[in-house]
Design a protein around this motif. Structure first.
Motif, PDB file in Angstrom:
ATOM      1  N   ASP A   4      26.141  70.649  68.174  1.00 20.10           N
ATOM      2  CA  ASP A   4      25.721  69.039  68.681  1.00 20.10           C
ATOM      3  C   ASP A   4      26.882  68.339  69.345  1.00 20.10           C
ATOM      4  OD1 ASP A   4      23.029  69.494  67.635  1.00 20.10           O
ATOM      5  OD2 ASP A   4      23.708  69.127  65.829  1.00 20.10           O
ATOM      6  N   ILE A   5      27.429  69.379  70.282  1.00 23.79           N
ATOM      7  CA  ILE A   5      28.608  68.624  71.051  1.00 23.79           C
ATOM      8  C   ILE A   5      28.056  68.474  72.666  1.00 23.79           C
ATOM      9  CG2 ILE A   5      30.936  68.983  72.387  1.00 23.79           C
ATOM     10  CD1 ILE A   5      31.706  70.247  69.643  1.00 23.79           C
ATOM     11  N   ASP A   6      27.813  67.299  72.779  1.00 26.33           N
ATOM     12  CA  ASP A   6      27.166  67.099  74.263  1.00 26.33           C
ATOM     13  C   ASP A   6      28.004  66.577  75.318  1.00 26.33           C
ATOM     14  OD1 ASP A   6      27.817  64.613  73.237  1.00 26.33           O
ATOM     15  OD2 ASP A   6      25.777  63.864  73.055  1.00 26.33           O
ATOM     16  N   GLN A   7      29.345  66.580  75.216  1.00 23.46           N
ATOM     17  CA  GLN A   7      30.031  65.939  76.433  1.00 23.46           C
ATOM     18  C   GLN A   7      31.348  66.973  76.470  1.00 23.46           C
ATOM     19  OE1 GLN A   7      33.183  64.522  76.066  1.00 23.46           O
ATOM     20  NE2 GLN A   7      33.170  63.253  73.862  1.00 23.46           N
ATOM     21  N   VAL A   8      31.850  67.192  77.726  1.00 26.10           N
ATOM     22  CA  VAL A   8      33.308  67.878  77.690  1.00 26.10           C
ATOM     23  C   VAL A   8      33.897  67.498  79.090  1.00 26.10           C
ATOM     24  CG1 VAL A   8      32.199  70.079  78.591  1.00 26.10           C
ATOM     25  CG2 VAL A   8      34.362  70.174  77.320  1.00 26.10           C
ATOM     26  N   GLN A   9      35.165  67.494  79.204  1.00 25.60           N
ATOM     27  CA  GLN A   9      35.953  67.356  80.348  1.00 25.60           C
ATOM     28  C   GLN A   9      36.617  68.460  80.512  1.00 25.60           C
ATOM     29  OE1 GLN A   9      39.190  64.381  79.905  1.00 25.60           O
ATOM     30  NE2 GLN A   9      39.135  64.203  82.174  1.00 25.60           N
ATOM     31  N   LEU A  10      36.568  68.910  81.711  1.00 30.24           N
ATOM     32  CA  LEU A  10      37.322  70.013  82.411  1.00 30.24           C
ATOM     33  C   LEU A  10      38.542  69.656  83.051  1.00 30.24           C
ATOM     34  CD1 LEU A  10      34.351  71.995  84.172  1.00 30.24           C
ATOM     35  CD2 LEU A  10      35.163  72.115  81.814  1.00 30.24           C
ATOM     36  N   LEU A  12      43.971  75.551  90.031  1.00 34.12           N
ATOM     37  CA  LEU A  12      42.811  75.174  90.316  1.00 34.12           C
ATOM     38  C   LEU A  12      42.384  73.817  90.622  1.00 34.12           C
ATOM     39  CD1 LEU A  12      41.013  77.201  87.305  1.00 34.12           C
ATOM     40  CD2 LEU A  12      41.054  78.025  89.807  1.00 34.12           C
ATOM     41  N   HIS A  13      41.255  73.373  91.302  1.00 34.31           N
ATOM     42  CA  HIS A  13      40.890  72.095  91.634  1.00 34.31           C
ATOM     43  C   HIS A  13      39.328  71.708  91.456  1.00 34.31           C
ATOM     44  CE1 HIS A  13      44.854  71.885  93.771  1.00 34.31           C
ATOM     45  NE2 HIS A  13      44.359  72.903  94.356  1.00 34.31           N
ATOM     46  N   PRO A  14      38.912  70.667  91.230  1.00 39.29           N
ATOM     47  CA  PRO A  14      37.516  70.430  90.669  1.00 39.29           C
ATOM     48  C   PRO A  14      36.480  71.173  91.618  1.00 39.29           C
ATOM     49  CG  PRO A  14      38.714  68.373  90.759  1.00 39.29           C
ATOM     50  CD  PRO A  14      39.722  69.540  91.230  1.00 39.29           C
ATOM     51  N   GLU A  15      36.816  71.179  93.038  1.00 34.10           N
ATOM     52  CA  GLU A  15      35.760  71.992  93.875  1.00 34.10           C
ATOM     53  C   GLU A  15      35.747  73.335  93.414  1.00 34.10           C
ATOM     54  OE1 GLU A  15      39.692  70.841  96.496  1.00 34.10           O
ATOM     55  OE2 GLU A  15      38.322  70.083  94.803  1.00 34.10           O
ATOM     56  N   ASP A  16      36.838  73.888  92.862  1.00 36.54           N
ATOM     57  CA  ASP A  16      36.632  75.391  92.550  1.00 36.54           C
ATOM     58  C   ASP A  16      35.899  75.589  91.269  1.00 36.54           C
ATOM     59  OD1 ASP A  16      38.717  76.266  94.558  1.00 36.54           O
ATOM     60  OD2 ASP A  16      40.336  75.414  92.895  1.00 36.54           O
ATOM     61  N   LEU A  17      35.548  74.440  90.706  1.00 40.13           N
ATOM     62  CA  LEU A  17      34.747  74.475  89.297  1.00 40.13           C
ATOM     63  C   LEU A  17      33.277  74.112  89.332  1.00 40.13           C
ATOM     64  CD1 LEU A  17      37.891  73.905  87.094  1.00 40.13           C
ATOM     65  CD2 LEU A  17      36.809  75.919  87.490  1.00 40.13           C
ATOM     66  N   TYR A  18      32.942  73.552  90.530  1.00 36.02           N
ATOM     67  CA  TYR A  18      31.457  73.245  90.553  1.00 36.02           C
ATOM     68  C   TYR A  18      30.382  73.911  89.883  1.00 36.02           C
ATOM     69  CZ  TYR A  18      33.370  69.311  93.495  1.00 36.02           C
ATOM     70  OH  TYR A  18      33.898  68.355  94.164  1.00 36.02           O
ATOM     71  N   ASP A  19      30.407  75.228  90.232  1.00 36.06           N
ATOM     72  CA  ASP A  19      29.550  76.198  89.500  1.00 36.06           C
ATOM     73  C   ASP A  19      29.734  76.366  87.913  1.00 36.06           C
ATOM     74  OD1 ASP A  19      28.334  76.823  92.142  1.00 36.06           O
ATOM     75  OD2 ASP A  19      29.533  78.695  92.456  1.00 36.06           O
ATOM     76  N   TYR A  20      31.055  76.349  87.733  1.00 38.33           N
ATOM     77  CA  TYR A  20      31.338  76.237  86.124  1.00 38.33           C
ATOM     78  C   TYR A  20      30.748  75.160  85.480  1.00 38.33           C
ATOM     79  CZ  TYR A  20      34.872  77.199  82.239  1.00 38.33           C
ATOM     80  OH  TYR A  20      35.453  77.130  81.243  1.00 38.33           O
ATOM     81  N   GLN A  21      30.852  73.943  86.044  1.00 31.10           N
ATOM     82  CA  GLN A  21      30.538  72.735  85.637  1.00 31.10           C
ATOM     83  C   GLN A  21      28.970  72.672  85.420  1.00 31.10           C
ATOM     84  OE1 GLN A  21      30.533  69.435  88.415  1.00 31.10           O
ATOM     85  NE2 GLN A  21      30.812  67.875  86.878  1.00 31.10           N
ATOM     86  N   GLN A  22      28.474  73.461  86.525  1.00 29.83           N
ATOM     87  CA  GLN A  22      26.976  73.319  86.748  1.00 29.83           C
ATOM     88  C   GLN A  22      26.228  74.042  85.038  1.00 29.83           C
ATOM     89  OE1 GLN A  22      24.871  71.437  88.688  1.00 29.83           O
ATOM     90  NE2 GLN A  22      23.355  72.126  87.214  1.00 29.83           N
ATOM     91  N   VAL A  23      26.915  75.147  84.603  1.00 24.56           N
ATOM     92  CA  VAL A  23      26.631  75.902  83.514  1.00 24.56           C
ATOM     93  C   VAL A  23      26.368  75.054  82.413  1.00 24.56           C
ATOM     94  CG1 VAL A  23      27.253  77.587  81.922  1.00 24.56           C
ATOM     95  CG2 VAL A  23      27.490  78.005  84.412  1.00 24.56           C
ATOM     96  N   PHE A  24      27.301  74.153  82.193  1.00 22.32           N
ATOM     97  CA  PHE A  24      27.437  73.255  81.016  1.00 22.32           C
ATOM     98  C   PHE A  24      26.451  72.075  81.166  1.00 22.32           C
ATOM     99  CE2 PHE A  24      31.834  74.587  81.006  1.00 22.32           C
ATOM    100  CZ  PHE A  24      31.940  74.758  79.554  1.00 22.32           C
TER     101      PHE A  24
END
Length: 258
Positions: free
Chosen positions: A205-211, A237-249
């Motif tokens: 039940d963890i509903d938030q995370v920062q990359l 790495l930069h945020p733009e490298d991780l947009y797909d990664y972020q989308q999974v969450f």
């Protein structure tokens, strides 16, 4: 008078990234983890140690013994800024739980002065100590480096079971907490890794995370300490490298941000 003593390596005034408002961050020495990407390698060993000056390259020492009173007196110099901005004192490291009694005494003293308190912690500590200390804490920064305990131990030296238990407790108790994932190439940066993290967080039940995209901000400190930097040839790495990664969450209904 409080005579509890501990080893610190820095007191940073006017910090704006270590919790709400303007803060004074006290950096404690000692950490049981050995993350190869650590940006404060001078924090890892408990005792004072030789370290070249960053500007002059002259020989020096990082780490000094301080009492709780000495530190609180220094922190209180900026009380006006805390009151205006909603700031306070942050304990960082290193791992603050490596000096448990000292950290607890500092936080209790800060609360007695009416200060807002924050900590940055790996959450790697006995569960009872975690519960005991965070009663004096208003704001928690912590991170989870890997969902797999064996991979976690292979890379940073300890298993993750205590860390997950403590993080889960903080969320369950509705503490104000920022959970972060340091996204490290070839360690936890695949979409499959994001899926595993998300599944774990859903179960807790963890509903938030920062990359936190991997960076090399601490590289020069290893040279000043006379140590080898293991991540030297790893691309940042930069945020733009991780947009797909972020989308999974996001697809798992987890608020995921940078």
């Amino acid at each position: 008078m409080e005579t509890t003593r501990g080893i610190i390596f820095n007191i940073q005034h006017f910090s704006i990234h270590d919790g709400p408002g303007i803060r004074t961050t006290v950096f404690l020495k000692g950490c049981p983890l050995r993350c190869p990407w650590c940006s404060n390698p001078e924090s890892q060993r408990m005792n004072p140690e030789p370290m070249l000056d960053a500007v002059t390259k002259a020989p020096g020492t990082t780490g000094q013994e301080k009492t709780v009173d000495e530190i609180i007196n220094e922190v209180m110099k900026d009380i006006d800024f805390y009151e205006e901005s909603g700031g306070g004192m942050t304990l960082s490291g290193g791992e603050i739980f490596a000096q448990f009694e000292f950290a607890k005494a500092l936080l209790k003293a800060a609360k007695e002065k009416g200060l807002h308190t924050a900590i940055e912690t790996t959450a790697f500590v006995e569960h009872e100590k975690f519960i005991d200390l965070i009663q004096y804490v208003d704001f928690i920064y912590t991170d989870l480096k890997h969902y797999d305990s064996l991979k976690h131990k292979k890379k940073v030296g300890v298993q993750n079971s205590l860390i997950i238990k403590n993080i889960h407790y903080a969320f369950k108790e509705k503490k104000t907490i920022v959970l972060r994932i340091p996204v490290i190439p070839q360690f936890n940066d695949s979409l499959a890794d994001a899926e595993e993290f998300s599944t774990l967080f859903n179960s807790l039940d963890i509903d938030q995370v920062q990359l936190l995209p991997f960076h090399q901000f601490g590289e020069n400190k290893y040279k000043l300490l006379g140590r080898r930097y293991q991540m030297e040839n790893v691309k940042a790495l930069h945020p733009e490298d991780l947009y797909d990664y972020q989308q999974v969450f996001l697809d798992h209904n987890i608020h995921c941000y940078f």
